[in-house]
Motif scaffolding. Structure first.
Motif, PDB file in Angstrom:
ATOM      1  N   LEU A  22     -26.110  45.900 -35.299  1.00  0.00           N
ATOM      2  CA  LEU A  22     -25.333  44.669 -35.423  1.00  0.00           C
ATOM      3  C   LEU A  22     -25.087  44.028 -34.059  1.00  0.00           C
ATOM      4  O   LEU A  22     -25.054  42.806 -33.932  1.00  0.00           O
ATOM      5  CB  LEU A  22     -24.004  44.965 -36.123  1.00  0.00           C
ATOM      6  N   ALA A  28     -24.579  37.417 -39.345  1.00  0.00           N
ATOM      7  CA  ALA A  28     -23.891  37.294 -40.631  1.00  0.00           C
ATOM      8  C   ALA A  28     -24.681  37.982 -41.741  1.00  0.00           C
ATOM      9  O   ALA A  28     -24.110  38.666 -42.600  1.00  0.00           O
ATOM     10  CB  ALA A  28     -23.671  35.823 -40.967  1.00  0.00           C
ATOM     11  N   GLU A  58     -24.368  41.783 -41.321  1.00  0.00           N
ATOM     12  CA  GLU A  58     -23.000  42.196 -41.632  1.00  0.00           C
ATOM     13  C   GLU A  58     -22.770  42.196 -43.143  1.00  0.00           C
ATOM     14  O   GLU A  58     -22.116  43.100 -43.681  1.00  0.00           O
ATOM     15  CB  GLU A  58     -21.981  41.266 -40.954  1.00  0.00           C
ATOM     16  N   VAL A  59     -23.321  41.218 -43.839  1.00  0.00           N
ATOM     17  CA  VAL A  59     -23.173  41.156 -45.292  1.00  0.00           C
ATOM     18  C   VAL A  59     -23.941  42.305 -45.953  1.00  0.00           C
ATOM     19  O   VAL A  59     -23.435  42.956 -46.873  1.00  0.00           O
ATOM     20  CB  VAL A  59     -23.648  39.788 -45.834  1.00  0.00           C
ATOM     21  N   TYR A 102     -24.693  45.264 -44.745  1.00  0.00           N
ATOM     22  CA  TYR A 102     -24.020  46.538 -44.535  1.00  0.00           C
ATOM     23  C   TYR A 102     -22.600  46.533 -45.089  1.00  0.00           C
ATOM     24  O   TYR A 102     -22.112  47.532 -45.618  1.00  0.00           O
ATOM     25  CB  TYR A 102     -23.989  46.877 -43.056  1.00  0.00           C
ATOM     26  N   GLY A 103     -21.918  45.399 -44.993  1.00  0.00           N
ATOM     27  CA  GLY A 103     -20.518  45.334 -45.400  1.00  0.00           C
ATOM     28  C   GLY A 103     -20.313  45.286 -46.903  1.00  0.00           C
ATOM     29  O   GLY A 103     -19.219  45.594 -47.393  1.00  0.00           O
ATOM     30  N   THR A 104     -21.348  44.905 -47.662  1.00  0.00           N
ATOM     31  CA  THR A 104     -21.214  44.815 -49.113  1.00  0.00           C
ATOM     32  C   THR A 104     -22.157  45.745 -49.861  1.00  0.00           C
ATOM     33  O   THR A 104     -21.999  45.932 -51.070  1.00  0.00           O
ATOM     34  CB  THR A 104     -21.490  43.376 -49.590  1.00  0.00           C
ATOM     35  N   LEU A 129     -15.591  41.649 -48.694  1.00  0.00           N
ATOM     36  CA  LEU A 129     -16.433  41.351 -47.539  1.00  0.00           C
ATOM     37  C   LEU A 129     -16.138  42.246 -46.347  1.00  0.00           C
ATOM     38  O   LEU A 129     -17.035  42.663 -45.632  1.00  0.00           O
ATOM     39  CB  LEU A 129     -16.250  39.887 -47.120  1.00  0.00           C
ATOM     40  N   TYR A 153     -15.204  42.227 -40.525  1.00  0.00           N
ATOM     41  CA  TYR A 153     -16.330  41.918 -39.640  1.00  0.00           C
ATOM     42  C   TYR A 153     -17.319  40.966 -40.320  1.00  0.00           C
ATOM     43  O   TYR A 153     -17.793  40.002 -39.709  1.00  0.00           O
ATOM     44  CB  TYR A 153     -17.041  43.196 -39.219  1.00  0.00           C
ATOM     45  N   ALA A 154     -17.633  41.239 -41.576  1.00  0.00           N
ATOM     46  CA  ALA A 154     -18.555  40.366 -42.302  1.00  0.00           C
ATOM     47  C   ALA A 154     -17.939  38.990 -42.502  1.00  0.00           C
ATOM     48  O   ALA A 154     -18.615  37.965 -42.365  1.00  0.00           O
ATOM     49  CB  ALA A 154     -18.916  40.992 -43.644  1.00  0.00           C
ATOM     50  N   LEU A 188     -19.520  35.553 -41.088  1.00  0.00           N
ATOM     51  CA  LEU A 188     -19.855  34.462 -42.005  1.00  0.00           C
ATOM     52  C   LEU A 188     -19.156  33.179 -41.605  1.00  0.00           C
ATOM     53  O   LEU A 188     -19.740  32.083 -41.675  1.00  0.00           O
ATOM     54  CB  LEU A 188     -19.459  34.845 -43.432  1.00  0.00           C
TER      55      LEU A 188
END
Length: 303
Positions: A125, A141, A144-145, A147-149, A185, A188-189, A193
């Motif tokens: 990241l 973004a 991050e999305v 991995y974050g979701t 989210l 961080y994500a 975003l």
């Protein structure tokens, strides 16, 4: 048996047009099958029984003095040739019944999903955050999305701007079969975003035709799955992450890290959009494997 094998291979060659390599592989497999039957005193296809097929499969897995043990997939391929031969003979009326019909190929061992460590995710990241260009804001973004979701790559590129519910801190994902789910989210994500939507997306959107897509390419259209792969590979190279890294790796890492952090498997199932918890439970095997590794490295009586 030799005439029966020749007849089937001729059928495959003339009637179905199989390749020379496939026919040669079948001939090798059936030569081993015929040798096994000969050692058992069976010379005619009519004398083959289901127990012969089952025992032959077991021999393939165990190996013998002349052959090493075969993996489940290799033994399964050999069984395909045996079953094909006897099915052909039954259809041709040579056999009253197919002795191999009820013998199933061995189940290959489940492959554990590959996940990377938290520190490697952070390196990835960080590598996506180089510069402050619209492309770098989008790339950060996107990753991050993912991995974050725990989103699939198709789900991430399919997200529209209206699917990001910023005030609630969640995003709407459309999974397999059009099934929707709402996923948190994470800070961080959400921050990545926000930066993309405010400082990056308008630049790309001005070159397009007003698509509602969240992630855009440089021409203002929806980012494709192939382009998202390219983004990930470029960031992985900058982060010096060796091995094969795919968007699904981030999904696996998302699930593994949640379980290692104490999340309930049912919650992870909902976040991933799995129809059955059985699919999600494979990640618990990953965490158990990690526990074994830590134990082996740390406990004085484990070595």
């Amino acid at each position: 048996m030799g005439r029966a094998v020749d007849a089937w291979l001729t059928h495959l060659d003339v009637e179905r047009g199989l390749s020379h390599h496939t026919l040669a592989a079948y001939r090798r497999d059936l030569a081993r099958w015929s040798a096994y039957l000969a050692a058992e005193g069976v010379e005619r296809p009519e004398d083959v029984r289901e127990t012969h097929v089952s025992e032959f499969l077991a021999r393939l897995r165990e190996g013998d003095a002349d052959h090493p043990p075969l993996a489940a997939t290799s033994a399964g391929r050999t069984l395909v040739a045996v079953r094909g031969l006897h099915r052909f003979l039954a259809l041709e009326g040579v056999l009253d019944a197919d002795p191999a019909r009820r013998v199933s190929p061995p189940t290959p061992p489940s492959r554990l999903p590959k996940a990377i460590g938290v520190d490697e995710v952070e390196r990835l990241l960080t590598a996506a955050s180089v510069g402050d260009t619209p492309a770098s804001l989008r790339d950060r973004a996107l990753l991050e999305v993912l991995y974050g979701t725990g989103a699939r790559i198709s789900e991430a590129v399919g997200v529209d701007v209206d699917d990001v519910l910023g005030e609630e801190g969640v995003v709407r994902l459309r999974g397999k079969g059009g099934k929707e789910r709402i996923v948190p989210l994470g800070s961080y994500a959400a921050e990545a975003l926000s930066a993309w939507l405010v400082r990056g997306r308008p630049t790309f959107a001005g070159k397009g035709r007003g698509t509602p897509a969240l992630f855009l390419n440089t021409r203002g259209g929806r980012l494709s799955r192939q382009s998202a792969w390219t983004v990930l590979r470029a960031c992985a190279e900058r982060a010096h992450l060796g091995g094969h890294l795919s968007p699904h790796t981030l999904r696996h890492s998302f699930a593994t890290h949640l379980l290692e952090g104490g999340a309930d498997v049912r919650v992870v199932q909902e976040l991933l959009g799995h129809a059955s918890v059985t699919t999600t439970q494979v990640y618990t095997l990953v965490t158990v494997q990690r526990l074994r590794e830590v134990y082996a490295d740390s406990h004085p009586r484990a070595r």
